[in-house]
Every structure is written in C-alpha cells, then in structure tokens.
Design a protein around this motif. Structure first.
Motif, mmCIF file in Angstrom:
data_model
loop_
_atom_site.group_PDB
_atom_site.id
_atom_site.type_symbol
_atom_site.label_atom_id
_atom_site.label_comp_id
_atom_site.label_asym_id
_atom_site.label_seq_id
_atom_site.Cartn_x
_atom_site.Cartn_y
_atom_site.Cartn_z
ATOM 1 N N ILE B 195 -54.392 11.373 71.262
ATOM 2 C CA ILE B 195 -52.969 11.366 70.908
ATOM 3 C C ILE B 195 -52.211 12.397 71.734
ATOM 4 O O ILE B 195 -51.170 12.118 72.330
ATOM 5 C CB ILE B 195 -52.802 11.631 69.401
ATOM 6 C CG1 ILE B 195 -53.381 10.443 68.611
ATOM 7 C CG2 ILE B 195 -51.336 11.838 69.045
ATOM 8 C CD1 ILE B 195 -53.581 10.718 67.153
ATOM 9 N N LEU B 279 -52.496 -0.886 76.723
ATOM 10 C CA LEU B 279 -52.386 -1.681 75.499
ATOM 11 C C LEU B 279 -51.499 -0.981 74.479
ATOM 12 O O LEU B 279 -50.687 -1.604 73.805
ATOM 13 C CB LEU B 279 -53.786 -1.907 74.912
ATOM 14 C CG LEU B 279 -53.823 -2.682 73.589
ATOM 15 C CD1 LEU B 279 -53.251 -4.080 73.777
ATOM 16 C CD2 LEU B 279 -55.240 -2.759 73.038
ATOM 17 N N MET B 280 -51.655 0.359 74.394
ATOM 18 C CA MET B 280 -50.800 1.101 73.460
ATOM 19 C C MET B 280 -49.327 0.890 73.811
ATOM 20 O O MET B 280 -48.479 0.695 72.949
ATOM 21 C CB MET B 280 -51.117 2.593 73.533
ATOM 22 C CG MET B 280 -52.295 2.976 72.658
ATOM 23 S SD MET B 280 -52.707 4.695 72.856
ATOM 24 C CE MET B 280 -51.458 5.445 71.868
ATOM 25 N N ALA B 282 -48.087 -1.650 75.253
ATOM 26 C CA ALA B 282 -47.674 -3.009 74.927
ATOM 27 C C ALA B 282 -47.449 -3.186 73.439
ATOM 28 O O ALA B 282 -46.625 -3.991 73.023
ATOM 29 C CB ALA B 282 -48.732 -3.996 75.408
ATOM 30 N N ALA B 283 -48.183 -2.416 72.619
ATOM 31 C CA ALA B 283 -48.216 -2.738 71.197
ATOM 32 C C ALA B 283 -47.394 -1.811 70.318
ATOM 33 O O ALA B 283 -46.822 -2.256 69.333
ATOM 34 C CB ALA B 283 -49.662 -2.747 70.714
ATOM 35 N N LEU B 284 -47.334 -0.535 70.662
ATOM 36 C CA LEU B 284 -46.829 0.402 69.656
ATOM 37 C C LEU B 284 -45.373 0.785 69.901
ATOM 38 O O LEU B 284 -44.987 1.063 71.038
ATOM 39 C CB LEU B 284 -47.689 1.675 69.649
ATOM 40 C CG LEU B 284 -49.157 1.430 69.310
ATOM 41 C CD1 LEU B 284 -49.897 2.758 69.291
ATOM 42 C CD2 LEU B 284 -49.303 0.735 67.978
ATOM 43 N N TYR B 295 -45.344 15.244 62.845
ATOM 44 C CA TYR B 295 -46.706 14.701 62.893
ATOM 45 C C TYR B 295 -47.614 15.684 63.627
ATOM 46 O O TYR B 295 -48.719 15.978 63.174
ATOM 47 C CB TYR B 295 -46.655 13.361 63.628
ATOM 48 C CG TYR B 295 -47.979 12.656 63.730
ATOM 49 C CD1 TYR B 295 -48.601 12.148 62.590
ATOM 50 C CD2 TYR B 295 -48.603 12.481 64.954
ATOM 51 C CE1 TYR B 295 -49.801 11.492 62.683
ATOM 52 C CE2 TYR B 295 -49.811 11.826 65.057
ATOM 53 C CZ TYR B 295 -50.407 11.328 63.913
ATOM 54 O OH TYR B 295 -51.607 10.683 64.004
ATOM 55 N N PHE B 299 -49.656 17.779 60.812
ATOM 56 C CA PHE B 299 -50.869 17.009 60.584
ATOM 57 C C PHE B 299 -51.936 17.320 61.639
ATOM 58 O O PHE B 299 -53.053 17.706 61.311
ATOM 59 C CB PHE B 299 -50.531 15.517 60.576
ATOM 60 C CG PHE B 299 -51.725 14.640 60.380
ATOM 61 C CD1 PHE B 299 -52.439 14.640 59.172
ATOM 62 C CD2 PHE B 299 -52.173 13.807 61.404
ATOM 63 C CE1 PHE B 299 -53.543 13.828 59.002
ATOM 64 C CE2 PHE B 299 -53.288 13.001 61.223
ATOM 65 C CZ PHE B 299 -53.971 13.003 60.022
ATOM 66 N N LEU B 303 -55.461 19.660 61.303
ATOM 67 C CA LEU B 303 -56.650 18.851 61.500
ATOM 68 C C LEU B 303 -57.504 19.413 62.634
ATOM 69 O O LEU B 303 -58.740 19.544 62.509
ATOM 70 C CB LEU B 303 -56.250 17.404 61.808
ATOM 71 C CG LEU B 303 -57.377 16.378 61.709
ATOM 72 C CD1 LEU B 303 -57.890 16.282 60.273
ATOM 73 C CD2 LEU B 303 -56.912 15.028 62.196
#
Lengths: 179, 323, 921
Positions: B195, B279-280, B282-284, B295, B299, B303
């Motif tokens: 990320i 792909l990320m 294209a999708a998100l 975030y 988070f 973490l």
C-alpha cells in the motif's frame, strides 16, 4: 476491526478480481475503419434538410431548430414565396460547433431537419465545416415518409386552398345569415 | 574484460538501459492491459500489436515545444522532473537482480532505497511550487503530505524483514530467503509495504497529487513535452522499483527452482507485481485525501508498529531459545 | 391623482392589499400572479367575452364550494376570498382554451406571432395539449388590408380586442365584426387598406396572429432573435418610446415600448412602419469630398475641423442633443443656428416661452387623456403628432366615465360604460381650415382660413375673459359666434380644460391666440377658485414638429435663425458652413439656400441619407441613424429621454458628435452639454442608474434565447469574431449580463417566464397601467418662471390677393426620414393642393388634375384635391416627397389649371371630405 478489513481489503480484493476476469472477455471494440460498424437509423450524425412527399422543401424557416440549438450553430432567414409558403432564404449550420445533440430534430415541427447515421465529416479546413442550405438539402423525405406540413396546417399555399387542409371545413361565407 | 559481475560497467549500463526501456514499454503495456480489463483493445495500430506506440509517443514527446511558462520559477521548474528520474534510477543501484547482476552491494541497501524515496518527494513538491499555478500548488501540497506520511510506514514495514534477515543488505536479504520467503512471516508487513509503495509512487488509486478530476493535473499541470515525459517515465520507473523491491524483500528475489535462470525468476516476480499495480489502476477508485491520511496514520501506522513489535518479540524469543 | 383606496383580499390562502376599485383580473396581474386572459386589455377594460380568466370566489371563510366567476368582470370586494389554483377553476379554464383552439389552424411555425403569441402562452398556462374535437375546423378567407398589415383570419379566437381597439379606442370605421355565431369574422367590408393611422397596433393588440406586421414579415425574425434596446421614435415631436429590433445588421421592426406618461401601449403607424430608411442601400457609408472621392475617417475629421475654422453651424431638429451640442461647441455658440424654417423658429421661441410660463402646463399624453374639454387650434394633430390625436380621442370619453361614476359602474366595465354613455362625449372643439380625422368625435368645429382661425380664436379668448386682447376684425362667419359662445362656456365649465396648438404650420399668431385663450381661462379660474389668487395652471399643449425641435431650440440663441445664417453666408460674414443632419431645401426658399451655399467657401454636411444639401457639400460625412446611436432627445413637453444604440453603425457612419473629435465618449458629450447649457442642467438625470450593475456587468441587448450566435457570420469566417464592445452605455451587444427582468432600469423588450408576448409588460409595471418598476420616464428639463406672462397682442392680418397658403401634413410622407422608407412610400401621395369646391370652381380646377401655384416669385405644380369642408380662401399644400419649394411660395398663392404632374397620384389619400367619392375601397 473486521468491518474495517472487510471494507478496506476484502471489497478491494473482490473488485480487483472482478476487473481481472475481464481479461478473458471479448472486447467490444469495432476496428473502424477496417470494419464498418452498423449505424442505427436513428443515430445522430450529419444533419440534412429533407423534402416533403411532393418534392417541396419541408423547412418553413420557423427558427425553432436555431433556438433549440445549445451551441447556437444554426442560422437561417425566413423568406416567403408568392403563394405564401415560408422557406429559408439561407440555412447555415456551422458543423465545427455542432455537437450532434439532435435537439434541432426534436424541435422541428415539419420533420424537415433530420440527423443521419453519417458521421464521417472530418475536414482539413475548418471553413469547410460550414454548410449552407445547398449542402444540407436532400432530394428525399428522410426518415419520415408521409408528412407534409402544409397538408395539415391551415395556411393557404398554391395547390391547397383554404378549407382543404386536414380536418377543415369549407371557408365561411361571411355574408350568409344562415345558422 | 566484460563480465556480468556486480558493479561492472556492462552491468550498470545494461541495468540502466533495461530499466528505462522497460519503464517506457510499460506505458504501452499499461494502456493495453487497461484496455483488456475495460473490454476494449487499447493501442494496437503502431507496429505489432501496437508495440511501437511507445516509439510514436516518444517521437511526439521529444518534438513537442519545450515550454516554460513565463510565470514559473525557471530553474526549479526545469530541475524538478530531473530529480525524480535521478533518485529513482539511483535506487536501482542497490537492487540485486541476480547473484551476478547489480550495481553495488551495499550494507545499507534498504536505508538507501528509503533515502532516495524521500528525495523523490522534492521533485513533486518543487515541480508544483515552481509552476506558480494554484492547481499545481494544491497538487504539490498533497504530494508532500502523502509522501512524507507513507514513508513512515513504508520504513517500519520493512524493519520486520530486516529483523528477520539481520541485515540491511538487500543481497543478503535475498539470500536469507533460501529456506522460505518472507511473505509468510511478514504478510502484514508485505501488505503495508504494498500500500505504501503505491502511495509513494502516487499511482492510482493513490494519485491524489495529480487527481485530474479535482485539480486539473496537480503538480504537473504546467508541464509539457520532455519535462512532462520525465515525470511520466519517472512514475513508471517508480512502479518497476516498487515491484522489484517487493520481489526482493518478500518473494526471494532471484531465488527459484533451477529450471529457469535467476534473472527470469526475478523478472517474473517483479512483472507479476507490475501487472498487479496496473490492475489496481483499472479497478480501484481514488479515495478522498482525508481518507488517505487517516487510513495511513490511524490504521497503517499502529499496524506496522505492531507487526514490528511481534516480529521483534518472536525473533528475540527464538534467538534466546537457540542460544 | 388622489391616493387610491386599498382593500385586502385573500387569493389562494395568501392575503394581499389591492386597489379597491379594480377588478380581480387586473389586481391579480398587478400582484404578479399568473392568470390567463384574452379579451381584457389594460387600456381598454373588461368585456368578459373570452371566459378565460375564471376564478373561484368564496362567500366567506366557511364557504368551501365557491362560485365560478370571471375575474375581469368581478369588482374587488374588501375581504373577498378567491382561488386561482382551485381544481375546478383550472379545469374550467382548460376547457375554455380547448374550445377556443378547436378551429385553430396548426400553423404556428409559419405564423409571425409565434414565439410572442399570447394565445400560445395562455394555452400552455391553461394546460391544453391535444385537440380532442374530431369535427371539421371552421375556416375563413383572408383579406388584403394594405401594405402594413397581414390578415390570417383562421387564427382568430374571437376575443373582439381588434374591433374594440380599432373602432372604439382609435376611431377607425373600416374594421368590423361580421357574420354570426362561430363564423364571426373580423375584417373590412371588402379588401383594401386599413384607414386608421393606428392600424399597426392591431399587431400588438391581437392576442394571436390574425393581424401581423407585413413589413416585418418580409424580413422576418422571431422575437427572441432580435437585438433590442430602448429607443425613442423619431417620427414627430412626441417622443414615443419604442423598441426597435435588429437582426443580421438590419433594423427589422419597431414595436411599442411602454411608457406610463407618454405613449402607454400604442404608437402610430409612422413610428411603427417608418424606419425602413435605416436599411436603405443609398445610405452614406463613407466620408466623401466634393468630387465624390472617398476619404478615410481621419482625413475627413481633419477637413471638418479646417472648415469649422470660420464657419457657421446649422443644427438639426432631428439630431440628438449631443450632436447639436458638439457642433455648437465646434463652431461656437454665436455661430450656431437653428435648423428649422424661420417661421417655425419664431414659433419655437414662443412655445418655449409659454412652456416656462407658470400659468400653463404642458401636459403629457396621460394628462391629455384626462382633459374634459379640449380645443384644438389649427393643428392637424392626426398628421403632425398622431399619438396625441389618439389621446384626444380618449379625452372625449371623460364624459362617459363621469356618467359611469354617477351610475356606480366601475370605469373598467367597458361595454357597460359605452352603453350608458351612448353618444355623450366631453366637448372637443377643432379650429381648422378643413375637415380633420378627429371630426367624428368633435362637438364643435370652426372652419376658416388661417387668418380667420386667428380672428376666431381671439374672439373666443375675449368671450372667456373680457380683458383679453380684442380682435382687429371680428370673425366673418355668423354661425361661428354661436359656436364660440358654446365653446367658451364648455372650457370655463371644465374641470381640466386643454388647449392644443403646434409649431408645424409655422403660424405664430395661432400660438399667441392659443396662449391668450389659455391665459384667459386661467385668469377666470383663478377668480373662481380663490377669488383672484393664483390657480392651478391650465393645460396648454404646444406640439413641436420634430423629435428634437425643443432640444435644438434650447441650444440656439434667439437671433440665430436659419434665415440669419443664410444672410451671413450671403454677406460673407461667415466663410464656411457646416450643416448637421438637415436638408436645408426643406427649411427655406430654394433660391436663398442656393445663393447661400454658392456664396459659402466650403460646405460640410453630415447626414445619413444623401439629399440635396449633401449633394452640394464639399465634405459629406455619414452619420448614424437613430437606431445606431445613443443620444438624448427633448420632446414637446420638454422631456429629455435617452435612446440607446440598438445595432452597429452602417459602414463608416458615426454618431455626429464623434465627428467633431471633441469628445471621446458619449457620456462626456452629454455631461458637458448639461454643464454648458443652462436649459440642459438636468440632462445628466437621463443616464441610467448603474449602481445595481457592479463590476462592469451590463444589461444584455439580446435575449437569453438569442440563436445562431456561432453560425450567423460563419459564412464569412468560421472563426467567430469577438463580440462588439459597447463602452458607451450600460448595455452589451450580447446575451450576457443582468437580464432586464431583474432590473427594469433599462427595459427594451419585456419577457417573463410563461409570458412571451408583449402582455408580459404587466410583470414590469408597478401596477397595471402604472409606471415601470425602477423605470426611467425621462427628465422634464424646462423650469417654470416665477412670474406669469401677459396676454399677447395679435397683429391684424390683412387680406390680400389669392388664397392663403398653409401646409397640409400627411402622417405618411410629411416627415423627412420616414418618407424614405419603402413601407411608408407605399402609402404616400404626390404633392397636392387641397382647396374648397368654391375656389376650385372659381379657378376652373378639377379633382385629380394639375394646379399651377404662383407666389413669392416662383411657380409650382401640384395635384388638385377638392375638399367639401375646406374653408374657401385657404389652400393647403402637401409637398409630397418634398417636391415643392413650399417656403419659396410665400403666404399667398394664385392658382391656375395645369396638367397633372407625373409620379404619384392621390392614391389612397385618407381624408374624410374628398369632393368626389373615390372608387369605393
């Protein structure tokens, strides 16, 4: 915590998978100009002016298309024949401004202006995108075969006297006192 | 004598060439992959399957007017795109591609990568500031905050691997994975690095600094021609770099069954992640700026700290046990 | 006017305060509520013919059933509760419109009214969509109604507005409702030109497209496509407010622009159809030198200033104040001369003096309509100031309104009031040399020669007050004594008497006599009202001839007449002459003008159309037409009004004030004029208040629906030109800016949501028939002096040989510029001489044949027009298209038969007393 993971990671993963699967789906692309796409008759492409079934110009220069045009790319001037028919003295569409929205066709009360499936209108010189009535007027009726405005409207023109339009009675004799 | 030894001139030259060509090719790869994922074809006209699209784009970008807006700060404006190219290429210096191929074998490889990534923030910031344009300024502000923030967890997430390997040397980190990739013990670290890596290279979905729909094109609003090209290629270089790092840190680098040479293994692993990043894209959808920040800090930071703590505890316990 | 009584009524649950005496429809519209109607007209009251304005009225708060009632016929009752939105009322209105539309011909696309059609608006508002009636439509044959008006009878919805306006309001006799039941037909008894001078208003009065503007139709443009700005009519001295509309660089049409004090809802046909000259291809487009060579603007300006070095300037009564002032400044005040005839000059001096006299009040048109006894002295009002004639027609109805008040009938109950009054009218006495177009409503007429009229008028003044100067000779006609006695009584008894005279005929004695009559009245009223103290001033309406006659007068010195200018040129006192927007040959004897122009070193003429003066000029400069410039005019009552530029200049034409080079901006010229000329001190007030237009925002000249912006000029170049900027006014040549419906400071063309027709004006009025909200009605410039003047001695006018010559005016043809318009030319006649039958017989003249006039050393030939009611001894000469040197003929002419001149005949001359009946029209 689980909700957060579900929202941030799981849903993303589902989306990623969904999109990834598209790799194995056939593409929709049509390889124009190698393949010619099927153009539907009601496609909104190049604008034409049609004639009525009797071969007369349908356009009566009412200006409604011009006022409906969101980019103001239609300009015309009304003129009138000896017998009372209105027609456009000039009718100009600046296609370099036209966005093919079809509002003009929607507005046209006589079905004169119509959009056709032709979209291949590229020019090297922008001035060539300005079309006059001579360029726009076709010899046919276009999509609407039978409509003739002057057969419906009450205005008198050559070949159609008062009382001969759709649903009209004989002209009144004002001197008569009969009921 | 030309050998593919670490640090040889040939090695350096071929790495540079390969990385830059790869980054340029990625432009085409990305467009075609996006096409497939969106049920269309993508660029397929120039050359075989459109592969020469990159060349066409290059010709275009090189012949474009090299324009500096009159209201921009000229020196910084010219410097900014060069910075990103330089720092990303510098990072490749410590990447161990195979046992033989690499530029330097540094003991502080991880730190070097992190340091270069930090410098990358300057490119974006200066580019936006020098443009003297409100969208560019907004973009550079966002970029600065985003990059500074995500660097933190990026660094911490890597520490787990460092603890396990006991070394900052990337080559050693690969070698210590011979009996097991760190993806298994460091799965959480991997996720965070993944990320943070996207955020660092401000690729979609974290392209908040350039978000076209909101702030025009963000920090590179005023850029065109070759200078824009450098930002553009810089982004893809970053993509290759992050993918390579993931391969090196979590997936055993060049290690793999012997039927394929090490360089192929490395390329396959890195290539997989490059495709994954595409792909990320294209999708998100893009998160909001405040979502991204909260975030990260609320988070990912806890973490990653937890991950480091647990890793450290396990290592402490296990080393104490064996001693 | 007294403060109106107010009443509270409840409409759809909301309580409003309205005028107690009004009807519900009018009050609803005043409040800005949308209630459909057809037959009601703000100026003509209610007849309840169309049933479209139905509303529910409830007895009291408990009543839930209610009663359907016609809003236009229902008086406001305090505490009334009504509903417009009631479902039953809505259904009723939808039913009414559906039945009105049963025979409508489905021809909106080819109807000139489309887009500004009250019927379209009301159909939409009432919610009618599809014709369900499946029987045949009633059809009618159309009539030819002359060159102005188109007839398309099928579109009629029988609201009767046309005949109510044409017959009852404007006094026309050749339009009527014919046939019966659903065959009702509105037209003439046969094809032919509509005779009324106000026929053009049918276009605006008709709620649909039965009567449309034929002149406009030839170059038709929809209302939304017209670029419009507020302007002032140039047709006469009244200064009616008009809204000219332009498209594709041409002035397309003129419509009425509401002004509560002046023209209200109506203008005359000269104003409406007489602007075609603006588009004339013969317009001067470039500066020309004497040899006809074109000059560039800079060289022309330089030459003008050279000529101005030792020049006299001749101003123009048809140019604005700024143009006249700029040229006065250029040549110096002492060298600036009036541009009208010497006789008119004298009359203007007197008229302005009387306008400053506290004994008199120069009434606006609205005030004229309130007069209950009127005396018209020698002025042919219908042809020189037509809109005033229409107002005089309304003044005779005051008797009817009084009767209605007595019978407790509301004044807006039009049919009832007319039924009650029958032929009862307020007195209107006309002093004239022949029949006039107002005779049908006149109670008394005195017909005499011009000098005889003066004698009669002096006699009348004496009968009103004995101290008025006596006539040198008593009136000749015995029957007039009786009439004078009657008129004197009527004027004395009147609540608000009015004397009307004018400068057009150039007869100063008549104006003096008018002043004496008004003075005598005022004296007697003072005695009666407060025993010798001062009384309210008496209305004395002195009409000026041209749009800015008064403005020009206020700018020129008393001794600087046109004759003086010509003398100076002849004697060599002045070397050069600059003529501003003027054809000197219309103003002075041709011989004198020729001599002066030949004696002058250099002549510069500025005009928009070539004429005999520009032909002789060494430098001819093109100026803008009225619709191409921003300027202020001063009308007959001294009201300064600002006209805005509507469209771009023709060729290299410029507003005249720009040619002098002294002013960069219009504002400077106007404010300098206000500062430099005492009489214009308040001129600055005509400039609009732009405080609500911050940051350079302007008021658009184009409607929000203005079409063709990116295609209009695309045939010339596909790259659209930058929009023309207007640094001179608060208006913009674009669609952008603050639309006038939010700020009516500058209102050209009214439009409101759901109200596309001119009926939308109610949305801009304070209340129905009230002033425009934030509107600018002009500024009254003339100050009253503290002391009233004395009676004017009137010199005896001895008899001489021949006939007394006076000008005969024609609404179509007498005004210089409008007579260059094609539409007006279709109605013009040739030059004619109107004489009595007796004189004709004596001189052997025959109707329609030629007559040779000789007088003042010159001769001229005109057509003979024998009129039965002409005074013997008077000869009224109409100069046609300025074919005859009227000023050269002197005051008396000898007549002899001659061949009829070539060219126009008497054509459709509309006079009521032509000797031999023309072929029935």
């Amino acid at each position: 915590m689980f909700k957060l993971i579900k929202d941030t990671l799981l849903s993303q993963a589902v989306t990623l998978w969904g999109v990834f699967r598209k790799l194995f789906v056939k593409a929709d692309t049509v390889q124009y100009p190698d393949e010619q796409p099927y153009m539907f008759p009601r496609w909104r492409g190049r604008i034409i002016l049609s004639r009525d079934p009797d071969g007369e110009e349908r356009c009566v220069a009412c200006n409604l298309c011009a006022v409906a045009c969101p980019v103001d790319c239609i300009a015309l001037q009304k003129a009138e024949t000896e017998d009372g028919r209105w027609y456009p003295e000039f009718f100009r569409i600046n296609f370099s401004r036209c966005i093919m929205c079809g509002f003009c066709e929607e507005a046209c009360p006589t079905n004169a202006i119509q959009l056709t499936p032709d979209f291949e209108m590229a020019e090297y010189v922008r001035q060539d995108m300005v079309w006059e009535k001579e360029d726009l007027l076709i010899d046919g009726v276009g999509k609407y075969h039978d409509y003739n405005f002057y057969r419906v409207a009450g205005k008198q023109v050559a070949g159609k006297d008062k009382g001969e339009a759709l649903n009209e009675a004989e002209p009144v004799d004002v001197r008569s006192l009969l009921p | 004598m030309f050998t593919f030894a670490v640090g040889s001139a040939l090695s350096i030259a071929s790495i540079l060439l390969a990385v830059i060509v790869l980054a340029a090719m990625l432009i085409w790869v990305e467009r075609r992959m996006l096409g497939f994922w969106q049920e269309r074809l993508g660029p397929n006209r120039v050359g075989w399957f459109g592969i020469m699209q990159v060349v066409a784009d290059m010709i275009k970008i090189f012949t474009k007017e090299d324009w500096v807006p009159p209201f921009a700060d000229r020196l910084t404006f010219v410097l900014a795109p060069a910075i990103i190219m330089i720092v990303v290429l510098m990072s490749f210096a410590v990447i161990p591609f195979t046992p033989e191929v690499g530029v330097i074998d540094s003991n502080v490889g991880v730190l070097f990568v992190l340091a270069m990534a930090s410098l990358g923030a300057y490119s974006v910031m200066l580019g936006g500031l020098s443009s003297n344009n409100k969208y560019a300024l907004l973009g550079s502000l966002r970029a600065a905050a985003q990059m500074v923030s995500y660097e933190v967890f990026m660094g911490i997430s890597l520490l787990g691997v460092v603890v396990l390997a006991g070394s900052f040397n990337l080559r050693e980190i690969v070698e210590t994975q011979a009996d097991g990739w760190y993806i298994v013990p460091q799965f959480i670290g991997f996720l965070i690095f993944l990320i943070a890596g996207v955020a660092e290279s401000h690729r979609l979905p974290f392209d908040i600094p350039e978000a076209e729909q909101e702030i025009c094109a963000g920090y590179h609003t005023e850029y065109s021609g070759m200078k824009f090209g450098m930002f553009f290629v810089g982004e893809y270089l970053g993509l290759v770099l992050v993918s390579s790092l993931i391969a090196v840190l979590f997936f055993g680098g060049w290690l793999g069954p012997a039927f394929l040479p090490p360089i192929v293994w490395f390329s396959l692993k890195a290539g997989f992640f490059i495709l994954f990043f595409i792909l990320m894209r294209a999708a998100l959808p893009r998160p909001r700026y405040d979502q991204l920040m909260s975030y990260g800090w609320l988070f990912l930071l806890p973490l990653s700290l937890l991950n480091l703590l647990v890793t450290g505890a396990v290592v402490l316990v296990s080393t104490t046990a064996t001693m | 006017m007294a403060e109106k009584a107010k009443a509270e009524i409840n409409i759809d649950g909301v309580t409003y305060e309205v005028n107690a005496g009004g009807n519900l429809l009018q009050e609803c519209l005043s409040l800005g509520l949308d209630l459909p109607y057809f037959c009601w007209h703000p100026c003509m009251g209610s007849v309840g013919a169309c049933r479209q304005c139905a509303v529910k009225q409830y007895r009291d708060a408990e009543d839930s059933a209610g009663l359907m009632t016609m809003a236009c016929m229902t008086p406001v009752q305090p505490g009334a509760r009504i509903s417009i939105e009631d479902p039953e009322a809505k259904a009723f209105r939808a039913g009414v419109i559906e039945s009105l539309m049963i025979s409508h011909p489905h021809d909106c696309p080819v109807c000139e009214e489309g887009g500004e059609c009250h019927l379209q608006d009301m159909t939409l508002m009432s919610g009618h969509n599809y014709r369900r009636y499946d029987k045949k439509k009633v059809t009618h044959r159309n009539q030819y109604l002359g060159p102005f008006i188109n007839h398309e009878m099928n579109r009629c919805i029988t609201c009767y507005r046309c005949v109510r306006f044409y017959n009852e309001y404007a006094g026309g006799e050749d339009l009527s409702a014919q046939a019966s039941h659903h065959f009702t037909y509105f037209g003439r008894h046969r094809d032919g030109t509509l005779e009324s001078e106000f026929s053009g208003n049918l276009v605006e009065v008709c709620p649909t497209g039965v009567f449309t503007d034929k002149v406009f139709s030839e170059n038709y443009t929809r209302k939304w496509d017209l670029q419009t700005a507020p302007s002032i009519c140039n047709g006469c001295g009244v200064g009616c407010n008009i809204a000219p509309g332009e498209r594709y660089g041409e002035l397309r049409r003129v419509v009425n622009r509401y002004h509560s004090e002046l023209n209200g809802y109506f203008i005359c046909d000269r104003g409406r159809f007489g602007t075609g000259y603006v588009n004339d291809a013969a317009r001067l487009a470039t500066p020309l030198d004497g040899a006809g060579k074109e000059l560039d603007a800079e060289a022309a300006g330089r030459q003008l200033r050279e000529i101005a070095g030792n020049a006299i300037g001749i101003g123009s009564p048809r140019a604005g104040n700024e143009a006249n002032f700029a040229f006065r400044k250029l040549v110096g005040e002492e060298n600036f001369h009036a541009g009208y005839s010497d006789a008119e000059h004298a009359c203007m001096q007197l008229a302005a003096e009387l306008a400053g006299d506290p004994r008199f009040h120069n009434p606006s048109i609205r005030e004229i309509e309130q007069a209950d006894a009127v005396l018209v002295l020698g002025e042919d009002v219908t042809n020189t100031a037509p809109r005033i004639a229409l107002a005089l027609r309304q003044s005779v109805r005051n008797k009817a309104l009084e009767l209605a008040d007595g019978a407790n009938i509301p004044r807006w109950q039009d049919a009832a009031v007319r039924e009650l009054a029958q032929q009862e009218r307020s007195p209107l006495c006309i002093f004239a040399c022949g029949a006039t177009r107002l005779d049908d409503v006149a109670s008394d007429r005195v017909i005499d020669t011009p000098s005889g009229l003066v004698r009669n008028a002096i006699e009348l003044a004496g009968r009103i007050d004995a101290s008025a100067p006596e006539a040198a000779t008593a009136p000749r006609a015995a029957e007039s004594h009786e009439a004078l006695e009657r008129v004197a009584g009527q004027l004395l008894a009147a609540r608000r008497p009015l004397i009307v005279a004018g400068t057009s005929s150039g007869n100063i004695d008549l104006i003096k006599a008018a002043a004496n009559i008004a003075g005598a009245l005022q004296k007697r009223r003072a005695v009666r009202e407060n025993h010798g103290g001062t009384a309210a001033p008496v209305d004395l309406c002195l009409l000026t001839a041209e749009v800015n006659s008064m403005g020009l007068h206020l700018m020129t010195r008393q001794e600087n007449s046109l004759g003086e200018a010509l003398r100076k040129l002849n004697s060599g006192e002045a070397a050069n002459v600059i003529v501003l927007e003027n054809d000197l040959y219309r103003r002075a004897p041709h011989a004198q003008v020729d001599a002066a122009l030949n004696a002058a070193g250099k002549t510069a003429a500025l005009d928009l159309l070539p004429n005999r003066t520009t032909a002789k000029a060494d430098l001819a400069l093109p100026v803008t037409a009225f619709s191409e410039q921003q300027t202020s005019y001063v009308n007959y009552e001294g009201r300064a009004q600002l006209a805005y530029q509507v469209h771009r200049n023709h060729g290299a034409a410029r507003p005249a004030w720009q040619w002098t080079g002294d002013f960069e901006h219009f504002r400077q010229a106007l404010l300098d004029c206000a500062d430099s000329v005492a009489a214009f001190a308040k001129l600055g007030e005509v400039l609009p208040d732009t405080s609500n237009l911050p940051g350079g925002i302007k008021v658009p000249r184009q409607s929000e629906r203005y079409s063709g912006r990116t295609a209009m000029k695309a045939n010339l170049n596909v790259h659209e030109p930058k929009q023309t900027q207007d640094p001179e006014s608060a208006l913009a040549f674009s669609m952008e800016g603050v639309p006038p419906r939010r700020d009516a400071t500058i209102l050209a063309s009214s439009w409101a949501p759901q109200w596309n027709s001119n009926q939308s004006i109610s949305k801009f009025q304070d209340e129905i028939n009230g002033p425009l909200r934030q509107g600018h009605g002009g500024t009254l410039l003339l100050e009253k002096k503290s002391e009233g003047g004395e009676f004017k001695p009137v010199p005896a006018n001895g008899d001489g040989g021949g006939l007394e010559l006076l000008p005969a005016f024609q609404i179509f043809g007498s005004e210089e510029l409008s007579s260059r318009s094609e539409a007006i030319r279709a109605r013009m006649t040739g030059a004619y001489l109107a004489i009595s039958s007796a004189d004709a017989e004596q001189h052997g003249l025959q109707q329609g044949r030629g007559v040779r006039l000789s007088g003042g050393g010159i001769e001229a030939i005109a057509l003979t027009c024998i009129r039965t009611q002409m005074s013997p001894g008077a000869a009224a000469l109409h100069v046609g298209d300025a074919e005859i040197d009227y000023h050269g003929l002197g005051t008396r002419v000898e007549l002899a038969p001659a061949e009829a001149p070539e060219g126009r005949g008497l054509g459709e001359l509309i006079v009521s007393d032509l000797a031999q009946a023309r072929e029935e029209r």
